[in-house]
Write a protein that holds these residues in place. Structure first.
Motif, PDB file in Angstrom:
ATOM      1  N   GLN A 169       0.975  -1.260  -0.045  1.00 64.83           N
ATOM      2  CA  GLN A 169      -0.093   0.009  -0.125  1.00 64.83           C
ATOM      3  C   GLN A 169       0.943   1.346   0.013  1.00 64.83           C
ATOM      4  OE1 GLN A 169      -2.484  -0.863   3.295  1.00 64.83           O
ATOM      5  NE2 GLN A 169      -4.355  -0.783   1.993  1.00 64.83           N
ATOM      6  N   SER A 170       2.009   1.333   0.735  1.00 62.97           N
ATOM      7  CA  SER A 170       2.839   2.442   0.902  1.00 62.97           C
ATOM      8  C   SER A 170       3.425   2.679  -0.421  1.00 62.97           C
ATOM      9  CB  SER A 170       3.684   2.144   1.799  1.00 62.97           C
ATOM     10  OG  SER A 170       3.271   2.076   3.379  1.00 62.97           O
ATOM     11  N   GLU A 171       3.896   1.584  -1.139  1.00 63.81           N
ATOM     12  CA  GLU A 171       4.507   1.562  -2.408  1.00 63.81           C
ATOM     13  C   GLU A 171       3.685   2.100  -3.445  1.00 63.81           C
ATOM     14  OE1 GLU A 171       7.853   1.222  -5.347  1.00 63.81           O
ATOM     15  OE2 GLU A 171       7.551   1.729  -3.116  1.00 63.81           O
ATOM     16  N   LEU A 172       2.558   1.804  -3.380  1.00 64.55           N
ATOM     17  CA  LEU A 172       1.397   2.158  -4.424  1.00 64.55           C
ATOM     18  C   LEU A 172       1.195   3.728  -4.199  1.00 64.55           C
ATOM     19  CD1 LEU A 172      -0.830   1.781  -6.664  1.00 64.55           C
ATOM     20  CD2 LEU A 172      -2.344   1.210  -4.853  1.00 64.55           C
ATOM     21  N   GLY A 173       1.282   4.021  -2.808  1.00 66.76           N
ATOM     22  CA  GLY A 173       0.817   5.677  -2.600  1.00 66.76           C
ATOM     23  C   GLY A 173       1.920   6.395  -3.052  1.00 66.76           C
ATOM     24  N   ARG A 174       3.242   5.778  -2.868  1.00 70.97           N
ATOM     25  CA  ARG A 174       4.498   6.701  -3.412  1.00 70.97           C
ATOM     26  C   ARG A 174       4.494   6.674  -4.811  1.00 70.97           C
ATOM     27  NH1 ARG A 174       9.624   5.883  -5.326  1.00 70.97           N
ATOM     28  NH2 ARG A 174       9.004   3.610  -5.866  1.00 70.97           N
ATOM     29  N   LEU A 175       4.027   5.604  -5.803  1.00 65.57           N
ATOM     30  CA  LEU A 175       4.210   5.726  -7.174  1.00 65.57           C
ATOM     31  C   LEU A 175       2.951   6.569  -7.659  1.00 65.57           C
ATOM     32  CD1 LEU A 175       4.689   1.764  -7.701  1.00 65.57           C
ATOM     33  CD2 LEU A 175       6.105   3.889  -8.206  1.00 65.57           C
ATOM     34  N   LEU A 176       1.929   6.413  -7.045  1.00 70.40           N
ATOM     35  CA  LEU A 176       0.818   7.250  -7.497  1.00 70.40           C
ATOM     36  C   LEU A 176       1.172   8.859  -7.355  1.00 70.40           C
ATOM     37  CD1 LEU A 176      -2.166   5.441  -6.199  1.00 70.40           C
ATOM     38  CD2 LEU A 176      -1.694   5.847  -8.407  1.00 70.40           C
ATOM     39  N   GLN A 177       1.757   9.112  -6.160  1.00 71.10           N
ATOM     40  CA  GLN A 177       2.074  10.624  -5.802  1.00 71.10           C
ATOM     41  C   GLN A 177       3.305  11.089  -6.925  1.00 71.10           C
ATOM     42  OE1 GLN A 177       3.862  11.134  -1.861  1.00 71.10           O
ATOM     43  NE2 GLN A 177       3.674  13.384  -2.214  1.00 71.10           N
ATOM     44  N   LEU A 178       4.333  10.081  -7.286  1.00 70.76           N
ATOM     45  CA  LEU A 178       5.116  10.668  -8.143  1.00 70.76           C
ATOM     46  C   LEU A 178       4.777  10.633  -9.500  1.00 70.76           C
ATOM     47  CD1 LEU A 178       8.248   8.168  -6.885  1.00 70.76           C
ATOM     48  CD2 LEU A 178       8.041  10.578  -6.824  1.00 70.76           C
ATOM     49  N   SER A 179       3.701   9.818  -9.897  1.00 70.11           N
ATOM     50  CA  SER A 179       3.027   9.877 -11.359  1.00 70.11           C
ATOM     51  C   SER A 179       2.296  11.116 -11.422  1.00 70.11           C
ATOM     52  CB  SER A 179       2.254   8.620 -11.419  1.00 70.11           C
ATOM     53  OG  SER A 179       1.698   8.625 -12.714  1.00 70.11           O
ATOM     54  N   GLN A 180       1.641  11.458 -10.483  1.00 74.80           N
ATOM     55  CA  GLN A 180       0.886  12.681 -10.450  1.00 74.80           C
ATOM     56  C   GLN A 180       1.734  13.895 -10.590  1.00 74.80           C
ATOM     57  OE1 GLN A 180      -1.835  13.088  -7.253  1.00 74.80           O
ATOM     58  NE2 GLN A 180      -2.988  14.876  -8.285  1.00 74.80           N
ATOM     59  N   GLN A 181       2.727  14.007  -9.983  1.00 74.25           N
ATOM     60  CA  GLN A 181       3.747  15.128  -9.646  1.00 74.25           C
ATOM     61  C   GLN A 181       4.592  15.011 -11.408  1.00 74.25           C
ATOM     62  OE1 GLN A 181       6.273  14.191  -6.690  1.00 74.25           O
ATOM     63  NE2 GLN A 181       5.178  14.904  -5.154  1.00 74.25           N
ATOM     64  N   HIS A 182       4.847  13.872 -11.791  1.00 75.78           N
ATOM     65  CA  HIS A 182       5.538  14.005 -12.975  1.00 75.78           C
ATOM     66  C   HIS A 182       4.903  14.122 -14.310  1.00 75.78           C
ATOM     67  CE1 HIS A 182       8.691  12.460 -10.391  1.00 75.78           C
ATOM     68  NE2 HIS A 182       9.425  13.257 -11.069  1.00 75.78           N
ATOM     69  N   GLN A 183       3.496  13.538 -14.309  1.00 75.28           N
ATOM     70  CA  GLN A 183       2.667  13.601 -15.314  1.00 75.28           C
ATOM     71  C   GLN A 183       2.454  15.069 -15.950  1.00 75.28           C
ATOM     72  OE1 GLN A 183       1.719  10.524 -16.202  1.00 75.28           O
ATOM     73  NE2 GLN A 183       0.816  11.286 -18.264  1.00 75.28           N
ATOM     74  N   SER A 184       2.225  16.097 -14.975  1.00 78.90           N
ATOM     75  CA  SER A 184       2.193  17.487 -15.343  1.00 78.90           C
ATOM     76  C   SER A 184       3.392  18.001 -16.384  1.00 78.90           C
ATOM     77  CB  SER A 184       1.770  18.377 -14.276  1.00 78.90           C
ATOM     78  OG  SER A 184       2.637  18.352 -13.301  1.00 78.90           O
ATOM     79  N   ASP A 185       4.498  17.253 -15.985  1.00 80.34           N
ATOM     80  CA  ASP A 185       5.793  17.791 -16.607  1.00 80.34           C
ATOM     81  C   ASP A 185       5.947  16.957 -17.707  1.00 80.34           C
ATOM     82  OD1 ASP A 185       6.312  19.195 -14.472  1.00 80.34           O
ATOM     83  OD2 ASP A 185       7.218  17.998 -13.319  1.00 80.34           O
ATOM     84  N   LEU A 186       5.238  16.117 -18.121  1.00 79.01           N
ATOM     85  CA  LEU A 186       5.544  15.096 -19.196  1.00 79.01           C
ATOM     86  C   LEU A 186       5.599  15.828 -20.405  1.00 79.01           C
ATOM     87  CD1 LEU A 186       6.167  12.136 -20.377  1.00 79.01           C
ATOM     88  CD2 LEU A 186       3.598  11.829 -20.339  1.00 79.01           C
ATOM     89  N   ASP A 187       4.552  16.741 -21.037  1.00 75.28           N
ATOM     90  CA  ASP A 187       4.385  17.529 -22.082  1.00 75.28           C
ATOM     91  C   ASP A 187       5.597  18.375 -22.367  1.00 75.28           C
ATOM     92  OD1 ASP A 187       2.098  16.022 -22.567  1.00 75.28           O
ATOM     93  OD2 ASP A 187       0.791  17.679 -21.981  1.00 75.28           O
ATOM     94  N   TYR A 188       5.945  19.087 -21.114  1.00 74.49           N
ATOM     95  CA  TYR A 188       7.173  19.919 -21.142  1.00 74.49           C
ATOM     96  C   TYR A 188       8.266  19.199 -21.555  1.00 74.49           C
ATOM     97  CZ  TYR A 188      10.345  23.624 -19.598  1.00 74.49           C
ATOM     98  OH  TYR A 188      11.445  24.526 -19.614  1.00 74.49           O
ATOM     99  N   HIS A 189       8.662  18.220 -20.793  1.00 73.62           N
ATOM    100  CA  HIS A 189       9.782  17.442 -21.204  1.00 73.62           C
ATOM    101  C   HIS A 189       9.889  16.674 -22.309  1.00 73.62           C
ATOM    102  CE1 HIS A 189      10.732  17.766 -16.828  1.00 73.62           C
ATOM    103  NE2 HIS A 189      10.177  16.568 -16.416  1.00 73.62           N
ATOM    104  N   ARG A 190       8.675  16.398 -23.004  1.00 75.82           N
ATOM    105  CA  ARG A 190       8.677  15.824 -24.093  1.00 75.82           C
ATOM    106  C   ARG A 190       8.879  16.951 -25.442  1.00 75.82           C
ATOM    107  NH1 ARG A 190       3.847  13.058 -24.170  1.00 75.82           N
ATOM    108  NH2 ARG A 190       4.537  11.313 -23.691  1.00 75.82           N
ATOM    109  N   PHE A 191       8.380  18.063 -25.064  1.00 74.87           N
ATOM    110  CA  PHE A 191       8.699  19.005 -26.255  1.00 74.87           C
ATOM    111  C   PHE A 191      10.058  19.418 -26.082  1.00 74.87           C
ATOM    112  CE2 PHE A 191       9.410  23.768 -26.485  1.00 74.87           C
ATOM    113  CZ  PHE A 191       8.910  23.756 -27.872  1.00 74.87           C
ATOM    114  N   ARG A 192      10.721  19.727 -25.018  1.00 73.07           N
ATOM    115  CA  ARG A 192      12.157  20.037 -24.897  1.00 73.07           C
ATOM    116  C   ARG A 192      12.917  18.927 -25.495  1.00 73.07           C
ATOM    117  NH1 ARG A 192      13.731  20.790 -19.110  1.00 73.07           N
ATOM    118  NH2 ARG A 192      15.571  21.867 -19.756  1.00 73.07           N
TER     119      ARG A 192
END
Length: 366
Positions: A169-192
């Motif tokens: 459960q803790s690992e799932l929470g950590r991955l969900l948080q990381l995914s949410q944090q980085h998902q917003s940056d994905l388009d910007y990272h992909r453009f660069r």
């Protein structure tokens, strides 16, 4: 089972060793004999507050150590939960320094006071008359129930499985948080990344282009200069090579009557060969040198693009741009991997939950 107590430099005790055996042990003595001092030492092992006032010798530290025999079917899960090494003969040690600071150890592994209190509360029950702390504890009541139902081993297995479930459960929470944090940056990272990838960067390209740009920008000047040098060295009349030929001929005749002239002849011939080679090379380069506005325009455009990328990313070389591109590529791949990792953890969680329910149902039924 409590098997041994060691006390050093505590209140009135310089050094004390006590062994305990199976069955009931009773410590007796009249008032002031020191019975409460032993209880105070046991309290330190149970996580009670420590201070320097309990030190007999203020220049030395106090050490209280207790040994316990712990059955694996009851205790191994607790040690796994707290990431400690289990031992059937477990030792708890508490040290109090002269400045009042204390340290605690379980099987020589340092632990904080909260873990020591949790362990101590399960091992040591210190109470006065008319107080029965464990009887009021739901955990103790369940332990009695499980012991009576003869399912201590099953509960220990369930506890380890439950701890694994909580870790998932803790690992799932950590991955969900990381995914949410980085998902917003994905388009910007992909453009660069795509901008740098489209540039087709080559680490040595900039230096080569800058050299070629400099040459093409001064093509006429270089062509004229090379032709002029060629003319001075190898013109049909009054050239350096013609002069050297005459010198070689003259010195050649002198060496018959002047031995030192032979040395001069060798040196002049060497100069003649070198200059003749220079004349050939400058002539070839002068003829090959052409002003190419189209090529110069291409180079300027390519360099402008490289300079713009370096300024945008606040670096000074193509090597650094390549490092940024590779880092962005790794981040994009990592974000893409989160979905796979999350799906895998969720599948494991579902399996663990089903297994826990079956085990819990069996325990409840029994």
């Amino acid at each position: 089972m409590f098997t041994h107590l060691s006390v050093r430099n505590y209140v009135l005790i310089q050094e004390l060793e006590i062994d305990f055996y199976g069955g009931l042990s009773i410590i007796t003595g009249e008032t002031g004999a020191g019975k409460s001092i032993l209880l105070g030492a046991l309290g330190l092992l149970a996580g009670q507050r420590a201070d320097s006032t309990t030190l007999l010798d203020k220049t030395k530290k106090c050490i209280v150590e207790g040994s316990f025999r712990l059955p694996s079917n009851i205790w191994e899960a607790w040690f796994d939960e707290h990431d400690l090494d289990y031992a059937s003969e477990t030792t708890i040690r508490r040290e109090v320094s002269a400045d009042g600071k204390s340290r605690a150890f379980v099987n020589d592994s340092p632990v904080n006071v909260s873990i020591l209190k949790d362990l101590g509360s399960k091992l040591i029950d210190i109470h006065s008359q008319h107080q029965n702390i464990y009887l009021e504890s739901a955990a103790f009541q369940l332990q009695i129930l499980d012991t009576y139902a003869q399912q201590v081993d099953e509960v220990a297995v369930y506890t380890r499985a439950y701890n694994h479930y909580r870790d998932l459960q803790s690992e799932l929470g950590r991955l969900l948080q990381l995914s949410q944090q980085h998902q917003s940056d994905l388009d910007y990272h992909r453009f660069r990344f795509e901008e740098l990838e489209a540039a087709k960067l080559n680490e040595d390209e900039q230096v080569l282009l800058e050299d070629e740009q400099k040459t093409l920008s001064h093509a006429e000047e270089i062509k004229t200069g090379l032709a002029q040098v060629n003319s001075w060295i190898d013109a049909e009349e009054s050239s350096v090579l013609q002069t050297l030929k005459s010198s070689i001929s003259t010195i050649g005749r002198l060496q018959q009557v002047y031995p030192k002239a032979k040395e001069f002849l060798q040196r002049i011939e060497a100069v003649f060969i070198e200059l003749k080679d220079i004349a050939t090379e400058t002539g070839r380069l002068s003829e090959a040198m052409d002003h190419d506005p189209g090529r110069l325009e291409q180079i300027n455009a390519r360099l402008d693009m490289l300079y713009a990328l370096q300024q945008k990313h606040r670096v000074t070389s193509i090597k650094e741009l390549i490092a940024i591109r590779d880092d962005l590529d790794a981040k994009i791949r990592e974000i893409g991997d989160y979905d796979l990792q999350i799906a895998k953890i969720r599948e494991q969680l579902e399996q663990a939950q089903n297994q826990l329910k079956q085990m819990a149902d069996a325990i409840s039924k029994k």
